[in-house]
Design an enzyme around this catalytic site. Structure first.
Site, PDB file in Angstrom:
ATOM      1  N   CYS A  13       0.871  -1.181   0.000  1.00  0.00           N
ATOM      2  CA  CYS A  13       0.000   0.000   0.000  1.00  0.00           C
ATOM      3  C   CYS A  13       0.903   1.224   0.000  1.00  0.00           C
ATOM      4  O   CYS A  13       2.093   1.120  -0.332  1.00  0.00           O
ATOM      5  CB  CYS A  13      -0.972  -0.028   1.178  1.00  0.00           C
ATOM      6  SG  CYS A  13      -0.179  -0.062   2.797  1.00  0.00           S
ATOM      7  N   ASN A  16       2.390   1.441   4.285  1.00  0.00           N
ATOM      8  CA  ASN A  16       2.728   0.167   4.949  1.00  0.00           C
ATOM      9  C   ASN A  16       2.457   0.207   6.452  1.00  0.00           C
ATOM     10  O   ASN A  16       3.153  -0.440   7.229  1.00  0.00           O
ATOM     11  CB  ASN A  16       4.183  -0.240   4.664  1.00  0.00           C
ATOM     12  CG  ASN A  16       4.536  -1.682   5.048  1.00  0.00           C
ATOM     13  OD1 ASN A  16       5.663  -1.968   5.431  1.00  0.00           O
ATOM     14  ND2 ASN A  16       3.589  -2.585   4.960  1.00  0.00           N
ATOM     15  N   CYS A  18      -1.224   0.639   7.386  1.00  0.00           N
ATOM     16  CA  CYS A  18      -2.653   0.322   7.545  1.00  0.00           C
ATOM     17  C   CYS A  18      -3.033  -0.915   6.727  1.00  0.00           C
ATOM     18  O   CYS A  18      -3.152  -2.022   7.254  1.00  0.00           O
ATOM     19  CB  CYS A  18      -3.537   1.512   7.157  1.00  0.00           C
ATOM     20  SG  CYS A  18      -3.322   2.958   8.215  1.00  0.00           S
ATOM     21  N   ARG A  19      -3.245  -0.727   5.419  1.00  0.00           N
ATOM     22  CA  ARG A  19      -3.826  -1.799   4.607  1.00  0.00           C
ATOM     23  C   ARG A  19      -2.897  -2.995   4.408  1.00  0.00           C
ATOM     24  O   ARG A  19      -3.319  -4.150   4.591  1.00  0.00           O
ATOM     25  CB  ARG A  19      -4.255  -1.248   3.242  1.00  0.00           C
ATOM     26  CG  ARG A  19      -5.408  -0.268   3.341  1.00  0.00           C
ATOM     27  CD  ARG A  19      -5.571   0.500   2.053  1.00  0.00           C
ATOM     28  NE  ARG A  19      -4.458   1.413   1.812  1.00  0.00           N
ATOM     29  CZ  ARG A  19      -4.262   2.104   0.706  1.00  0.00           C
ATOM     30  NH1 ARG A  19      -5.094   1.959  -0.302  1.00  0.00           N
ATOM     31  NH2 ARG A  19      -3.242   2.935   0.600  1.00  0.00           N
ATOM     32  N   SER A  20      -1.651  -2.753   3.993  1.00  0.00           N
ATOM     33  CA  SER A  20      -0.819  -3.916   3.623  1.00  0.00           C
ATOM     34  C   SER A  20      -0.363  -4.752   4.824  1.00  0.00           C
ATOM     35  O   SER A  20      -0.334  -5.989   4.710  1.00  0.00           O
ATOM     36  CB  SER A  20       0.344  -3.526   2.709  1.00  0.00           C
ATOM     37  OG  SER A  20       1.213  -2.623   3.326  1.00  0.00           O
ATOM     38  N   ASP A 131      -7.927   3.628   1.186  1.00  0.00           N
ATOM     39  CA  ASP A 131      -7.016   4.101   2.229  1.00  0.00           C
ATOM     40  C   ASP A 131      -7.833   4.589   3.438  1.00  0.00           C
ATOM     41  O   ASP A 131      -8.635   5.508   3.309  1.00  0.00           O
ATOM     42  CB  ASP A 131      -6.209   5.263   1.627  1.00  0.00           C
ATOM     43  CG  ASP A 131      -5.130   5.751   2.558  1.00  0.00           C
ATOM     44  OD1 ASP A 131      -5.135   5.382   3.752  1.00  0.00           O
ATOM     45  OD2 ASP A 131      -4.271   6.520   2.090  1.00  0.00           O
TER      46      ASP A 131
HETATM   47  P1  4NP Z   1      -1.735   2.738   4.120  1.00  0.00           P
HETATM   48  O1  4NP Z   1      -2.343   4.104   4.732  1.00  0.00           O
HETATM   49  O2  4NP Z   1      -1.231   3.106   2.737  1.00  0.00           O
HETATM   50  O3  4NP Z   1      -2.901   1.833   4.088  1.00  0.00           O
HETATM   51  O4  4NP Z   1      -0.630   2.325   5.059  1.00  0.00           O
HETATM   52  C1  4NP Z   1      -1.598   5.300   4.799  1.00  0.00           C
HETATM   53  C2  4NP Z   1      -0.734   5.489   5.858  1.00  0.00           C
HETATM   54  C3  4NP Z   1      -0.002   6.663   5.934  1.00  0.00           C
HETATM   55  C4  4NP Z   1      -0.154   7.636   4.962  1.00  0.00           C
HETATM   56  C5  4NP Z   1      -1.016   7.432   3.900  1.00  0.00           C
HETATM   57  C6  4NP Z   1      -1.734   6.250   3.814  1.00  0.00           C
HETATM   58  N1  4NP Z   1       0.565   8.867   5.060  1.00  0.00           N
HETATM   59  O5  4NP Z   1       0.354   9.736   4.213  1.00  0.00           O
HETATM   60  O6  4NP Z   1       1.395   9.008   5.969  1.00  0.00           O
END
Ligand code: 4NP
Length: 166
Positions: A13, A16, A18-20, A131
């Site tokens: 994602c 790294n 939340c989702r992945s 997201d």
């Molecule tokens: P992820 O979510 O891609 O599912 O891990 C996010 C976590 C952090 C950020 C964006 C999306 N960020 O902009 O810091």
């Protein structure tokens, strides 16, 4: 697939956190439940590097725990070597998939990249895993619902296409 080689899957994602890492934990639990622990290597990474070394987002960990998933992964960025090391690289949304295909060095490496949304069956309104970072609790629950559905279908497909057995 050679008998002694594990089939390796990298979930990707943006951050790294939340989702992945949630996808990694959901898939690992499914692989373990099916008695296939020794046949798979599951990991996750992000296309962005802002959270390198961090545990998954607290909200993701809190929502995952009651479903039986402990998220202990430490965030890392996707490396060029991942395209050699992994059999399959799974992006959570279209931007992840585009970024991954740009990072791939060869057509063969590009072909390792697939979209998690293609394995969602129970939620016809979703063809990607959104997201949750700027969302409330519902966003994190939705991610887990989508991942439990898509991991099941993805795992079935991998097992079938690679003749994997215990
Ligand atoms: P992820 O979510 O891609 O599912 O891990 C996010 C976590 C952090 C950020 C964006 C999306 N960020 O902009 O810091």
């Amino acid at each position: 697939m050679a008998d002694n080689k594990k089939y390796s899957v990298l979930f990707v994602c943006l951050g790294n956190i939340c989702r992945s890492p949630a996808a990694q934990a959901v898939m690992q639990a499914m692989v373990d439940r099916r008695g296939l622990t020794e046949r798979f290597f599951i990991d996750s990474a992000g296309t962005g590097g802002w959270h390198i070394g961090d545990l998954p987002d607290k909200r993701m960990r809190v929502h995952a725990r009651p479903r039986g998933y402990e998220l202990t992964h430490r965030a890392r960025k996707v490396h060029a070597s991942d395209f050699e090391d992994f059999d399959l690289i799974v992006g959570m949304d279209a931007a992840n998939v585009d970024d991954l295909r740009d990072l791939a060095a060869t057509i063969e490496q590009q072909d390792k990249v697939v979209m998690m949304g293609d394995y969602i069956r129970l939620y016809p309104n979703y063809d990607y895993v959104p997201d949750p970072y700027y969302e409330g609790s519902e966003g994190f629950e939705l991610v887990l619902d989508l991942l439990e559905d898509s991991c099941e279908n993805l795992l079935d497909r991998i097992i079938e296409q690679n003749n994997i057995s215990q």
